[in-house]
Design a protein around this motif. Structure first.
Motif, PDB file in Angstrom:
ATOM      1  N   UNK A 122       0.912  -1.013  -0.124  1.00  0.00           N
ATOM      2  CA  UNK A 122       0.065  -0.307  -0.153  1.00  0.00           C
ATOM      3  C   UNK A 122       1.188   1.301  -0.322  1.00  0.00           C
ATOM      4  N   UNK A 123       2.339   1.118   1.206  1.00  0.00           N
ATOM      5  CA  UNK A 123       2.294   2.414   1.120  1.00  0.00           C
ATOM      6  C   UNK A 123       3.518   2.294  -0.579  1.00  0.00           C
ATOM      7  N   UNK A 124       3.767   1.565  -1.497  1.00  0.00           N
ATOM      8  CA  UNK A 124       4.733   1.345  -2.961  1.00  0.00           C
ATOM      9  C   UNK A 124       3.720   1.778  -3.920  1.00  0.00           C
ATOM     10  N   UNK A 125       2.350   1.259  -3.442  1.00  0.00           N
ATOM     11  CA  UNK A 125       1.358   2.293  -4.581  1.00  0.00           C
ATOM     12  C   UNK A 125       1.396   3.529  -3.869  1.00  0.00           C
ATOM     13  N   UNK A 126       1.061   3.602  -3.109  1.00  0.00           N
ATOM     14  CA  UNK A 126       0.581   5.468  -2.856  1.00  0.00           C
ATOM     15  C   UNK A 126       2.267   5.833  -3.427  1.00  0.00           C
ATOM     16  N   UNK A 127       3.230   6.251  -2.970  1.00  0.00           N
ATOM     17  CA  UNK A 127       4.285   6.981  -2.760  1.00  0.00           C
ATOM     18  C   UNK A 127       4.193   6.918  -4.635  1.00  0.00           C
ATOM     19  N   UNK A 128       3.974   6.155  -5.033  1.00  0.00           N
ATOM     20  CA  UNK A 128       4.260   6.105  -6.893  1.00  0.00           C
ATOM     21  C   UNK A 128       2.672   6.552  -7.173  1.00  0.00           C
ATOM     22  N   UNK A 129       1.894   6.616  -6.829  1.00  0.00           N
ATOM     23  CA  UNK A 129       0.927   7.368  -7.624  1.00  0.00           C
ATOM     24  C   UNK A 129       1.418   9.082  -6.934  1.00  0.00           C
ATOM     25  N   UNK A 130       1.690   9.255  -5.427  1.00  0.00           N
ATOM     26  CA  UNK A 130       2.156  10.809  -5.323  1.00  0.00           C
ATOM     27  C   UNK A 130       3.111  10.964  -5.880  1.00  0.00           C
ATOM     28  N   UNK A 131       4.327  10.172  -6.522  1.00  0.00           N
ATOM     29  CA  UNK A 131       5.063  10.639  -7.532  1.00  0.00           C
ATOM     30  C   UNK A 131       5.003  10.748  -9.422  1.00  0.00           C
ATOM     31  N   UNK A 132       3.945  10.134  -9.516  1.00  0.00           N
ATOM     32  CA  UNK A 132       2.963  10.363 -10.754  1.00  0.00           C
ATOM     33  C   UNK A 132       2.440  12.002 -11.079  1.00  0.00           C
ATOM     34  N   UNK A 133       1.914  12.051  -9.739  1.00  0.00           N
ATOM     35  CA  UNK A 133       0.621  13.695  -9.551  1.00  0.00           C
ATOM     36  C   UNK A 133       1.894  14.547  -9.495  1.00  0.00           C
ATOM     37  N   UNK A 134       2.968  14.176  -9.132  1.00  0.00           N
ATOM     38  CA  UNK A 134       4.173  15.140  -9.045  1.00  0.00           C
ATOM     39  C   UNK A 134       5.083  15.438  -9.889  1.00  0.00           C
ATOM     40  N   UNK A 135       5.527  14.216 -10.505  1.00  0.00           N
ATOM     41  CA  UNK A 135       6.137  14.870 -11.561  1.00  0.00           C
ATOM     42  C   UNK A 135       5.151  15.044 -13.140  1.00  0.00           C
ATOM     43  N   UNK A 136       4.028  14.945 -13.027  1.00  0.00           N
ATOM     44  CA  UNK A 136       2.610  15.851 -13.332  1.00  0.00           C
ATOM     45  C   UNK A 136       2.612  16.989 -13.289  1.00  0.00           C
ATOM     46  N   UNK A 137       3.174  17.037 -12.825  1.00  0.00           N
ATOM     47  CA  UNK A 137       2.283  18.996 -11.944  1.00  0.00           C
ATOM     48  C   UNK A 137       3.463  19.656 -12.795  1.00  0.00           C
ATOM     49  N   UNK A 138       4.805  19.154 -11.874  1.00  0.00           N
ATOM     50  CA  UNK A 138       6.464  19.826 -12.358  1.00  0.00           C
ATOM     51  C   UNK A 138       6.359  19.506 -13.646  1.00  0.00           C
ATOM     52  N   UNK A 139       6.244  18.636 -14.727  1.00  0.00           N
ATOM     53  CA  UNK A 139       6.235  18.979 -15.519  1.00  0.00           C
ATOM     54  C   UNK A 139       5.574  20.046 -16.341  1.00  0.00           C
ATOM     55  N   UNK A 140       3.650  20.050 -16.118  1.00  0.00           N
ATOM     56  CA  UNK A 140       3.070  20.560 -17.155  1.00  0.00           C
ATOM     57  C   UNK A 140       1.980  21.689 -16.338  1.00  0.00           C
ATOM     58  N   UNK A 141       2.302  21.569 -14.720  1.00  0.00           N
ATOM     59  CA  UNK A 141       1.653  22.863 -14.138  1.00  0.00           C
ATOM     60  C   UNK A 141       2.480  23.251 -12.622  1.00  0.00           C
TER      61      UNK A 141
END
Length: 197
Positions: free
Chosen positions: A56-75
């Motif tokens: 659950x921790x791994x899945x959550x950190x992966x989801x947070x990373x994807x969101x932050x990477x998207x925000x950093x690149x596009x927003x």
């Protein structure tokens, strides 16, 4: 060493500990994208046993990373909010210089910190649910308030003892209004009619 001096040293030590923790929790909000990337890479690399044990921790950190990477690149402007979060921690830390310098006069800063720590719990419960945060992560967030309030309550108790030890003759505590919690009762002041100076 007198008891008053010993209390002052303890107050300053606890406040220094609290401020260091506050500053660290603030400055770590600036490089959030890098920190989450490193954490995700660790959980899928050298720390993979932890990721395997806590999927659950791994899945959550992966989801947070994807969101932050998207925000950093596009927003990237979205991350400006976490910059302000970091700044707020640093500003609050500066306020604790008041009780560090003069604990009795500035006990209100400690009371403010206690109220802020208490406010973390409803904020995490309400906003965590709205923002789709896993409950176990919300518990971690609430822990900042629970553990943060401990040094402040210790400091407050020491300040009240220091106030009693250093009060001038004729110094009396006013009666608190009915229903006022003991932790937030008004600090003692001179008794009416007590000459000043």
């Amino acid at each position: 060493m007198s008891e008053a001096n010993a209390l002052s040293r303890r107050i300053r030590a606890w406040l220094a500990f609290f401020v260091v923790c506050l500053v660290l929790s603030g400055v770590t909000a600036f490089p959030l994208v890098t920190e989450v990337r490193l954490m995700h890479e660790a959980l899928t690399g050298w720390a993979s046993p932890v990721g395997d044990a806590l999927p659950g921790l791994l899945e959550w950190i992966g989801r947070v990373r994807a969101g932050l990477d998207t925000a950093d690149a596009r927003y990237p402007f979205l991350l400006y909010g976490t910059d302000w979060l970091a700044f707020a921690h640093l500003v609050i830390a500066v306020a604790f210089y008041g009780p560090y310098r003069d604990p009795v006069r500035n006990i209100w800063v400690v009371d403010f910190g206690v109220i802020a720590c208490a406010g973390i719990v409803p904020l995490a419960l309400i906003c965590g649910r709205i923002r789709d945060i896993p409950f176990w992560w919300t518990v971690i967030d609430m822990a900042f308030g629970v553990f943060g309030v401990v040094p402040l309550l210790v400091v407050r108790r020491h300040i009240k003892r220091l106030e009693a030890l250093t009060a001038p003759a004729g110094y009396a505590a006013p009666v608190a209004p009915p229903g006022t919690p003991a932790a937030l009762a008004a600090p003692a002041g001179p008794a009416p009619g007590t000459p000043r100076g």
